[in-house]
Design an enzyme around this catalytic site. Structure first.
Site, PDB file in Angstrom:
ATOM      1  N   HIS A 166       1.121  -1.028   0.336  1.00  0.00           N
ATOM      2  CA  HIS A 166      -0.179   0.122  -0.232  1.00  0.00           C
ATOM      3  C   HIS A 166       1.170   1.372  -0.058  1.00  0.00           C
ATOM      4  CE1 HIS A 166       0.747   0.120   4.285  1.00  0.00           C
ATOM      5  NE2 HIS A 166       0.742  -0.798   4.863  1.00  0.00           N
ATOM      6  N   HIS A 190       3.783   1.491   2.428  1.00  0.00           N
ATOM      7  CA  HIS A 190       5.331   0.692   1.535  1.00  0.00           C
ATOM      8  C   HIS A 190       5.956   1.570   0.472  1.00  0.00           C
ATOM      9  CE1 HIS A 190       3.147  -3.313   2.891  1.00  0.00           C
ATOM     10  NE2 HIS A 190       4.077  -2.992   3.854  1.00  0.00           N
ATOM     11  N   ASP A 209       5.009   1.587  13.144  1.00  0.00           N
ATOM     12  CA  ASP A 209       5.362   0.773  14.187  1.00  0.00           C
ATOM     13  C   ASP A 209       6.945   0.886  14.680  1.00  0.00           C
ATOM     14  OD1 ASP A 209       4.265  -1.891  12.218  1.00  0.00           O
ATOM     15  OD2 ASP A 209       4.676  -1.004  11.223  1.00  0.00           O
ATOM     16  N   ARG A 229      -3.246  -4.238   6.532  1.00  0.00           N
ATOM     17  CA  ARG A 229      -4.559  -5.708   7.909  1.00  0.00           C
ATOM     18  C   ARG A 229      -5.956  -4.623   7.282  1.00  0.00           C
ATOM     19  NH1 ARG A 229       0.067  -7.258  11.174  1.00  0.00           N
ATOM     20  NH2 ARG A 229       0.068  -9.117  11.749  1.00  0.00           N
TER      21      ARG A 229
HETATM   22  P1  AMP Z   1       4.877  -5.315   6.769  1.00  0.00           P
HETATM   23  O1  AMP Z   1       4.663  -5.645   5.523  1.00  0.00           O
HETATM   24  O2  AMP Z   1       3.361  -4.290   7.333  1.00  0.00           O
HETATM   25  O3  AMP Z   1       5.354  -5.492   7.244  1.00  0.00           O
HETATM   26  O4  AMP Z   1       5.005  -3.101   6.892  1.00  0.00           O
HETATM   27  C1  AMP Z   1       6.938  -2.964   6.072  1.00  0.00           C
HETATM   28  C2  AMP Z   1       7.004  -1.701   6.519  1.00  0.00           C
HETATM   29  O5  AMP Z   1       6.127  -0.562   6.231  1.00  0.00           O
HETATM   30  C3  AMP Z   1       7.550  -1.694   7.904  1.00  0.00           C
HETATM   31  O6  AMP Z   1       9.034  -0.834   8.010  1.00  0.00           O
HETATM   32  C4  AMP Z   1       6.263  -1.034   8.361  1.00  0.00           C
HETATM   33  O7  AMP Z   1       6.028   0.006   9.472  1.00  0.00           O
HETATM   34  C5  AMP Z   1       6.509  -0.340   7.199  1.00  0.00           C
HETATM   35  N1  AMP Z   1       4.146   0.518   7.111  1.00  0.00           N
HETATM   36  C6  AMP Z   1       3.813  -0.025   7.310  1.00  0.00           C
HETATM   37  N2  AMP Z   1       2.289   0.910   6.920  1.00  0.00           N
HETATM   38  C7  AMP Z   1       2.936   1.368   6.783  1.00  0.00           C
HETATM   39  C8  AMP Z   1       2.069   3.314   6.652  1.00  0.00           C
HETATM   40  N3  AMP Z   1       0.752   2.966   7.352  1.00  0.00           N
HETATM   41  N4  AMP Z   1       3.050   4.588   6.420  1.00  0.00           N
HETATM   42  C9  AMP Z   1       4.253   3.383   6.802  1.00  0.00           C
HETATM   43  N5  AMP Z   1       4.920   2.741   6.988  1.00  0.00           N
HETATM   44  C10 AMP Z   1       4.339   2.366   6.618  1.00  0.00           C
END
Ligand code: AMP
Length: 282
Positions: free
Chosen positions: A34, A37, A151, A188
């Site tokens: 999204h 990322h 996070d 999610r």
């Molecule tokens: P994930 O795929 O959820 O493990 O996220 C991968 C990376 O994207 C992690 O460093 C997350 O903190 C970052 N991330 C996820 N959602 C967001 C968001 N809304 N804004 C900025 N970074 C994000």
């Protein structure tokens, strides 16, 4: 855009890039991309020659009753979005290659900053995150790696991992990207029902109420946390997992309202547990 699935091929390619003097930026993800990322990609592209995004839903960081099976996955969609965003390489390993034996002979154990927030409610989660990142950093060999402040606890833990293990990678935090109504973007979010999706912006609203109270001089932590909880409980059907205030990045109890603090919340809906936070410099 290259897609590399083999660990050895990724390492060879990273070594080749290094020998050509190119810097490697790494955006570790679990896919179902999204704009959050893609913002990390955007930031990483500014200061690196080559951008590697890893996509790996890491079983090690999910507890036995968590949403590993329900976690959304769509590699073709991710491939398209990554290519359009200018990703140079997707590293997409299989779980059987990352963890070839059922019993892992070595894992990383995180000792500090994990008795609070998500570390407290998701036992072993950050050990799983740290273990996979040590592996990924040894495979992708990045100069810089980009992590979202959504996070924030992960950012603090990962910084400690690279410092304690002397891994030569710079961790770059990136601001949370939100939907227009304030909800933090998250893979999610697709697991929310229509009604829950309407309610979910109340989480960020509640954090903004906390920010307002603090900037207006409210220093009673319980009052602030109750304000946040009341707003979430009044406006959503979610169950509060935690609402906490700590120093950041230490994640220790706040003794005086000075320095950097985090106000963080986690809320469980029927099929999705959402987290959000704000950090403030006082
Ligand atoms: P994930 O795929 O959820 O493990 O996220 C991968 C990376 O994207 C992690 O460093 C997350 O903190 C970052 N991330 C996820 N959602 C967001 C968001 N809304 N804004 C900025 N970074 C994000």
């Amino acid at each position: 855009m290259k897609i590399i699935t083999s660990i050895k091929d990724m390492q060879r390619y990273a070594q080749q890039l290094k020998s050509e003097g190119k810097s490697i930026g790494h955006v570790p993800t679990m896919g179902y991309l999204h704009e959050g990322h893609l913002r990390l990609v955007h930031e990483a592209k500014k200061d690196n020659g080559v951008l590697v995004m890893s996509i790996f839903v890491n079983p090690l960081q999910f507890g036995p009753n968590e949403d590993f099976d329900k976690y959304p996955r769509d590699f073709e969609r991710d491939e398209r979005l990554a290519e359009n965003a200018g990703v140079n390489v997707i590293f997409y390993p299989g779980a059987e290659d990352m963890y070839p034996s059922k019993v892992l002979s070595v894992t990383v154990k995180v000792n500090d900053r994990v008795d609070v927030l998500c570390g407290k409610s998701r036992e072993g989660h950050f050990d799983g995150v740290a273990t996979v990142l040590v592996k990924l950093f040894n495979i992708v060999m990045p100069d810089k790696a980009y992590f979202g402040m959504k996070d924030a606890q992960q950012v603090a833990v990962v910084k400690a991992v690279v410092e304690d293990f002397n891994i030569p990678v710079e961790i770059v935090p990136v601001k949370t990207v939100r939907e227009e109504d304030g909800l933090a973007k998250s893979s999610r979010n697709v697991n929310l029902t229509g009604q829950e999706r309407q309610q979910a912006p109340a989480i960020y609203e509640s954090l903004q109420l906390a920010e307002k109270a603090i900037t207006n001089g409210e220093y009673n932590l319980n009052q602030i946390k109750n304000k946040v909880k009341d707003h979430i409980l009044t406006n959503t059907d979610g169950k509060i997992d935690y609402v906490e205030i700590y120093s950041y990045p230490e994640l220790k109890p706040v003794e005086s309202m000075r320095g950097d603090i985090i106000v963080a919340a986690a809320v469980r809906f029927a099929n999705a547990r959402l987290i959000d936070n704000i950090t403030l410099s006082l």
